[in-house]
Design a protein around this motif. Sequence first.
Motif, PDB file in Angstrom:
ATOM      1  N   MET A   1       0.839  -1.207   0.000  1.00  0.00           N
ATOM      2  CA  MET A   1       0.000   0.000   0.000  1.00  0.00           C
ATOM      3  C   MET A   1       0.875   1.259   0.000  1.00  0.00           C
ATOM      4  O   MET A   1       1.771   1.390   0.832  1.00  0.00           O
ATOM      5  N   ILE A   2       0.598   2.154  -0.928  1.00  0.00           N
ATOM      6  CA  ILE A   2       1.336   3.417  -0.955  1.00  0.00           C
ATOM      7  C   ILE A   2       0.561   4.431  -0.109  1.00  0.00           C
ATOM      8  O   ILE A   2      -0.594   4.752  -0.399  1.00  0.00           O
ATOM      9  N   ARG A   3       1.204   4.910   0.945  1.00  0.00           N
ATOM     10  CA  ARG A   3       0.519   5.849   1.844  1.00  0.00           C
ATOM     11  C   ARG A   3       0.873   7.276   1.434  1.00  0.00           C
ATOM     12  O   ARG A   3       2.031   7.660   1.431  1.00  0.00           O
ATOM     13  N   VAL A   4      -0.149   8.050   1.083  1.00  0.00           N
ATOM     14  CA  VAL A   4       0.066   9.363   0.473  1.00  0.00           C
ATOM     15  C   VAL A   4      -0.486  10.485   1.350  1.00  0.00           C
ATOM     16  O   VAL A   4      -1.558  10.346   1.946  1.00  0.00           O
ATOM     17  N   ALA A   5       0.276  11.585   1.437  1.00  0.00           N
ATOM     18  CA  ALA A   5      -0.234  12.805   2.076  1.00  0.00           C
ATOM     19  C   ALA A   5      -0.304  13.892   1.010  1.00  0.00           C
ATOM     20  O   ALA A   5       0.547  13.940   0.117  1.00  0.00           O
ATOM     21  N   ILE A   6      -1.300  14.749   1.102  1.00  0.00           N
ATOM     22  CA  ILE A   6      -1.469  15.807   0.099  1.00  0.00           C
ATOM     23  C   ILE A   6      -1.459  17.173   0.785  1.00  0.00           C
ATOM     24  O   ILE A   6      -2.174  17.384   1.769  1.00  0.00           O
ATOM     25  N   ALA A   7      -0.639  18.087   0.271  1.00  0.00           N
ATOM     26  CA  ALA A   7      -0.626  19.453   0.806  1.00  0.00           C
ATOM     27  C   ALA A   7      -0.927  20.418  -0.324  1.00  0.00           C
ATOM     28  O   ALA A   7      -0.275  20.392  -1.373  1.00  0.00           O
ATOM     29  N   GLU A   8      -1.880  21.282  -0.068  1.00  0.00           N
ATOM     30  CA  GLU A   8      -2.388  22.137  -1.134  1.00  0.00           C
ATOM     31  C   GLU A   8      -3.310  23.138  -0.466  1.00  0.00           C
ATOM     32  O   GLU A   8      -4.087  22.766   0.403  1.00  0.00           O
ATOM     33  N   ASP A   9      -3.192  24.422  -0.869  1.00  0.00           N
ATOM     34  CA  ASP A   9      -4.052  25.381  -0.164  1.00  0.00           C
ATOM     35  C   ASP A   9      -5.465  25.470  -0.763  1.00  0.00           C
ATOM     36  O   ASP A   9      -6.314  26.134  -0.203  1.00  0.00           O
ATOM     37  N   HIS A  10      -5.686  24.807  -1.866  1.00  0.00           N
ATOM     38  CA  HIS A  10      -7.049  24.788  -2.418  1.00  0.00           C
ATOM     39  C   HIS A  10      -7.730  23.469  -2.061  1.00  0.00           C
ATOM     40  O   HIS A  10      -7.382  22.422  -2.597  1.00  0.00           O
ATOM     41  N   SER A  12     -10.630  22.237  -2.696  1.00  0.00           N
ATOM     42  CA  SER A  12     -11.365  21.501  -3.732  1.00  0.00           C
ATOM     43  C   SER A  12     -10.415  20.612  -4.532  1.00  0.00           C
ATOM     44  O   SER A  12     -10.752  19.503  -4.928  1.00  0.00           O
ATOM     45  N   LEU A  13      -9.190  21.126  -4.738  1.00  0.00           N
ATOM     46  CA  LEU A  13      -8.209  20.331  -5.473  1.00  0.00           C
ATOM     47  C   LEU A  13      -7.786  19.101  -4.651  1.00  0.00           C
ATOM     48  O   LEU A  13      -7.679  17.984  -5.172  1.00  0.00           O
ATOM     49  N   ILE A  14      -7.598  19.321  -3.345  1.00  0.00           N
ATOM     50  CA  ILE A  14      -7.280  18.194  -2.460  1.00  0.00           C
ATOM     51  C   ILE A  14      -8.377  17.134  -2.554  1.00  0.00           C
ATOM     52  O   ILE A  14      -8.113  15.951  -2.748  1.00  0.00           O
TER      53      ILE A  14
END
Lengths: 208, 132
Positions: A1-10, A12-14
């Motif tokens: 399993m690839i564990r992913v974190a997302i950082a983004e100030d929008h 809706s995009l997240i």
Amino acid sequence: MIRVAIAEDHQSLIDGIKLFLEQEHDIEVVGTANDGEALLKLVKLKQPNVVITDIRMPKLDGIEATKCIKAILPHTQVLAFTMYDQKAAVKQMLEAGVSGYLLKNSPLDEVVKAVRAVYNGHRYYDANINIEAEDNSNTKSKGVLTKRQVEILRLVAQGKTSREIANELFIGIHTVDTHRKNMIKILGLHGKGELMRFAIEAKYKFLP
Amino acid sequence: MAKDGLLPAVERLSKNASGINNLKVEVQSFGLDQRLENALEIAIFRIIQELVTNIIKHAKATHAIVHLTNHDNKLNIMIEDNGVGFDPKQLPKTTKGMGLMSIDRRVEHWEGNLTIESELGNGTTIIIDIPV
């Protein structure tokens, strides 16, 4: 399993990326953040395999956040996901330690491919940015702006004329004009209009 | 200089000048990977050398930047310092003015032009454009 974190100030995009990634059986989104500081907290807590991060974010930008992540968790792969395609931004992210660089106009399929690639230890670059050219440009010109030039750009972005900029910075108008011309040349832009757009989009913030 | 070209010579000059009277000289160059005509390179180097010497001797500056920007058909040389500045209109009366006038004449010889922008207390910028 690839564990992913997302950082983004929008947000809706997240939400979009998260929704898309979660359809993949081998990918799990372990958390999301809207600024660089929140990203660091998240990364320390969840220790994801891959971090997808924007460059421009509140509190701590993607460049600094990437440096910190690579310092504390060198095995976490960072993937830049941004609208900035200019050399300086790419270069700074590469130096900070990203394994991949993707532009935001890419389809989400690309994001999935990039996540898998960097997870497997490969590099993944958007087809629209030229990594080779980066290295050459390094040796030929420093390609950087001086503090004064950045100050001038900041004022250009406010719509100020050369005379107004000259008065504000206590320098001559010809000095301002020469800096403007030189910056157009150095940044590879075409004309005053492009310089102004560059300034307004604050791309200069990502120049070394 | 004849061997290495203009840019390494200017960089060496800035390194040597840094540290004198608390001055720090930086070079910012763009597009100078090709050599210029030898006589022109030497002329430009001498001009920069003299301008940097002026800064050391008169400007009481702590920071100077030599910009060399190649615009394909012309080379722009801009030297900024954060020193005491002067009133450019008062120049010809002083000996320093003689130096600048001689530089002006040399720039003219290469069909270039020279602009001085300075104000008492607000540093000096010398801007030279020379066709290449």
